[in-house]
Design an enzyme around this catalytic site. Structure first.
Site, PDB file in Angstrom:
ATOM      1  N   TYR A  53      62.978 -52.771 -58.591  1.00  0.00           N
ATOM      2  CA  TYR A  53      63.881 -51.896 -57.844  1.00  0.00           C
ATOM      3  C   TYR A  53      64.999 -51.341 -58.721  1.00  0.00           C
ATOM      4  O   TYR A  53      65.677 -52.083 -59.453  1.00  0.00           O
ATOM      5  CB  TYR A  53      64.533 -52.628 -56.652  1.00  0.00           C
ATOM      6  N   HIS A  83      75.520 -39.055 -56.762  1.00  0.00           N
ATOM      7  CA  HIS A  83      76.352 -39.959 -55.974  1.00  0.00           C
ATOM      8  C   HIS A  83      77.849 -39.674 -56.095  1.00  0.00           C
ATOM      9  O   HIS A  83      78.648 -40.276 -55.386  1.00  0.00           O
ATOM     10  CB  HIS A  83      76.082 -41.420 -56.381  1.00  0.00           C
ATOM     11  N   ASN A 195      76.626 -49.579 -58.597  1.00  0.00           N
ATOM     12  CA  ASN A 195      76.692 -50.766 -57.748  1.00  0.00           C
ATOM     13  C   ASN A 195      77.874 -51.605 -58.209  1.00  0.00           C
ATOM     14  O   ASN A 195      78.109 -51.745 -59.409  1.00  0.00           O
ATOM     15  CB  ASN A 195      75.424 -51.593 -57.879  1.00  0.00           C
ATOM     16  N   TYR A 277     115.251 -63.699 -33.211  1.00  0.00           N
ATOM     17  CA  TYR A 277     114.047 -64.156 -33.920  1.00  0.00           C
ATOM     18  C   TYR A 277     113.882 -63.501 -35.292  1.00  0.00           C
ATOM     19  O   TYR A 277     113.372 -64.126 -36.228  1.00  0.00           O
ATOM     20  CB  TYR A 277     112.804 -63.846 -33.093  1.00  0.00           C
ATOM     21  N   ARG A 280     116.105 -65.792 -37.308  1.00  0.00           N
ATOM     22  CA  ARG A 280     115.842 -67.223 -37.181  1.00  0.00           C
ATOM     23  C   ARG A 280     114.395 -67.584 -37.561  1.00  0.00           C
ATOM     24  O   ARG A 280     114.129 -68.681 -38.046  1.00  0.00           O
ATOM     25  CB  ARG A 280     116.139 -67.662 -35.746  1.00  0.00           C
ATOM     26  N   PHE A 326      76.481 -56.743 -53.929  1.00  0.00           N
ATOM     27  CA  PHE A 326      77.360 -55.572 -53.918  1.00  0.00           C
ATOM     28  C   PHE A 326      78.014 -55.342 -52.557  1.00  0.00           C
ATOM     29  O   PHE A 326      78.836 -54.450 -52.398  1.00  0.00           O
ATOM     30  CB  PHE A 326      76.600 -54.305 -54.313  1.00  0.00           C
ATOM     31  N   GLU A 410      70.091 -49.204 -45.593  1.00  0.00           N
ATOM     32  CA  GLU A 410      71.415 -49.828 -45.660  1.00  0.00           C
ATOM     33  C   GLU A 410      71.979 -49.821 -44.237  1.00  0.00           C
ATOM     34  O   GLU A 410      72.806 -48.988 -43.870  1.00  0.00           O
ATOM     35  CB  GLU A 410      72.286 -49.066 -46.659  1.00  0.00           C
TER      36      GLU A 410
END
Length: 493
Positions: A53, A83, A195, A277, A280, A326, A410
């Site tokens: 792959y 990409h 990746n 608060y 404190r 990844f 994916e």
């Protein structure tokens, strides 16, 4: 010079490298690991009669399409070009520097199959200050940070743009100017570069470094506000905080007491039994932030000290595994957690601002003489409230969403890149709110004169007053807020 080796790289060390503008280099050990893995992969491609792959196949849902040996280099170049789909604003150059550093670290473990020349070119970019232009939008945080890492790595091929000597320029021009030739990627290299979780984790590192400083500042500014408000120190004692022994709670209580040691204001008799608060409960709220920050820091340090590309190569075991290292989920959830914690740090700070301008405990309304004619510090609190509101909106966890991609291959993504970018935005917002609190607290303290706070805080306020003056009558405030932000950003805390 920092050597990239198998030694643990801490977030603190990254901060030191950036602050000192240190150069980096690959250790002999790292070089040997990288070269051994590449040699193994080359031999494996020649011997293997089945697809591997991303090395001899397409990517994502195209994983079943085999690629001929003559096209393996083109496959990797096409991957990087196709990409590079970043959109939106460009990210902070300091985050780009962290991306380069952590990408080198990830590839140096010898599980990625890249050539030594490719890793060395990333080292060269870091050392020469060649910073690729990377965009804030485009990553799903699933197959790593594909889109922003593609923009990060385009300039290795002489494509895309970089920031060099403060100017945005075509990468090809800068490479030629620096005597660097564009790289020709070999099998697997484009995938190894794209990746990985370096976009997400680098934002996290950047935010953590800021958050650590803001944590210390919140205690110091909160202590000043407590004193200027004529508050009580009782809630910060060891006994009451040790019975609920969260580490950050006790640490905060001791820090506030330390900042106020020797204060005339804090030691004088009080007319009030207890404080609101926001004063404190500083040990509980600031302390919870510290404990969250410690947890998230541990997770991110694991991430930046791991190879996160795919497939992962194990030369000694003769294994190439296509898995999911990844995937950004392990850091997406903690980043959303830290985003929430930072927002709470700003939220309690804004409430202290509100109390200081409320016209109680002997302080004039809006911390100014002749209120009515003067609005004084009325609108800085508006600004702080507006910023806090934005941060609250950014606290919605992006990691709870998933939109399938790549034709369903994916089918679960982390959305961690959006967790990362909004984390940095909330860290910046928190810095702004704390600066506005300091602006108010210093004004309130000066209205208590001749009484004095602790020697430590008096010296700090004296330094602050060199940049930000006491406000007698209404003046343009945004410039003073800017100066207050710059003061806490650039002065030792």
């Amino acid at each position: 010079m920092h050597q990239i080796s198998s030694a643990h790289l801490s977030i603190e060390r990254i901060g030191e490298i950036l602050a000192a503008n240190e150069k980096i280099e690959l250790s002999a050990e790292a070089v040997e690991r990288i070269e051994r893995c590449r040699k193994y992969l080359d031999e494996k491609i020649k011997q293997c009669d089945r697809p591997i792959y991303g090395i001899t196949t397409g990517f994502g849902s195209l994983c079943n399409i085999s690629i001929g040996e003559q096209d393996l280099s083109t496959l990797q170049k096409n991957l990087v070009m196709s990409h590079a789909c970043g959109c939106g604003d460009t990210i902070d150059p300091e985050i780009v520097r962290i991306m380069l550093l952590t990408k080198v670290m990830s590839l140096s473990f010898g599980n990625s199959g890249v050539c030594l020349t490719t890793v060395q070119r990333l080292v060269d970019f870091f050392n020469l200050g060649i910073l690729p232009v990377v965009y804030s939008l485009g990553s799903l945080g699933a197959s790593g940070d594909l889109s922003p890492l593609a923009n990060l790595c385009l300039p290795l091929l002489g494509l895309g743009e970089v920031i060099y000597n403060g100017q945005r320029r075509p990468a090809a021009e800068v490479l030629a100017e620096c005597g660097l030739k564009p790289l020709e990627l070999t099998s697997k290299e484009g995938l190894a570069l794209l990746n990985g979780t370096q976009f997400m984790s680098s934002h996290a590192v950047f935010a953590i470094l800021k958050a650590r400083r803001l944590s210390r500042l919140a205690d110091k500014i909160g202590a000043l506000s407590l004193d200027a408000f004529d508050g009580c120190i009782d809630a910060f004692g060891d006994e009451v905080n040790a019975v609920r022994p969260h580490p950050g709670q006790l640490q905060t209580a001791r820090a506030v007491r330390g900042h106020l040691a020797g204060s005339e204001l804090i030691s004088r008799p009080k007319q009030y039994v207890q404080d609101p608060y926001s004063f404190r409960c500083m040990p509980q709220v600031h302390g919870a932030f510290k404990d969250t920050l410690e947890y998230v820091s541990r997770v991110i340090e694991i991430e930046i000290n791991s190879p996160t590309d795919n497939p992962t190569i194990f030369p000694d075991e003769d294994i190439i595994v296509s898995a999911g290292n990844f995937h950004g989920e392990p850091i997406a959830l903690p980043m959303d957690f830290l985003c929430l914690a930072l927002s709470e740090l700003s939220s309690i700070s804004e409430r202290r601002i509100y109390r200081l301008i409320s016209g109680t405990r002997g302080l004039p309304s809006f911390l100014v003489a002749r209120p009515g004619l003067n609005s004084g510090f009325m609108i800085p609190q508006y600004a702080a409230a507006s910023i806090v509101n934005q941060s609250k909106g950014l606290c919605w966890p992006t990691s709870c969403d998933s939109i399938p991609s790549s034709q369903g291959q994916e089918d679960h993504v982390s959305m961690g890149a959006n967790s990362a970018t909004k984390l940095v935005r909330v860290a910046d917002n928190t810095e702004r709110v704390l600066a506005i609190e300091l602006f108010n607290a210093a004004q309130a303290l000066d209205l208590r004169r001749p009484l004095r706070t602790s020697p430590e805080l008096e010296a700090w306020v004296e330094e602050y007053r060199k940049d930000v003056p006491f406000v007698d009558n209404d003046t343009v405030m945004y410039t003073l807020i800017d100066k207050s932000i710059n003061f806490i950003r650039n002065h030792a805390d």
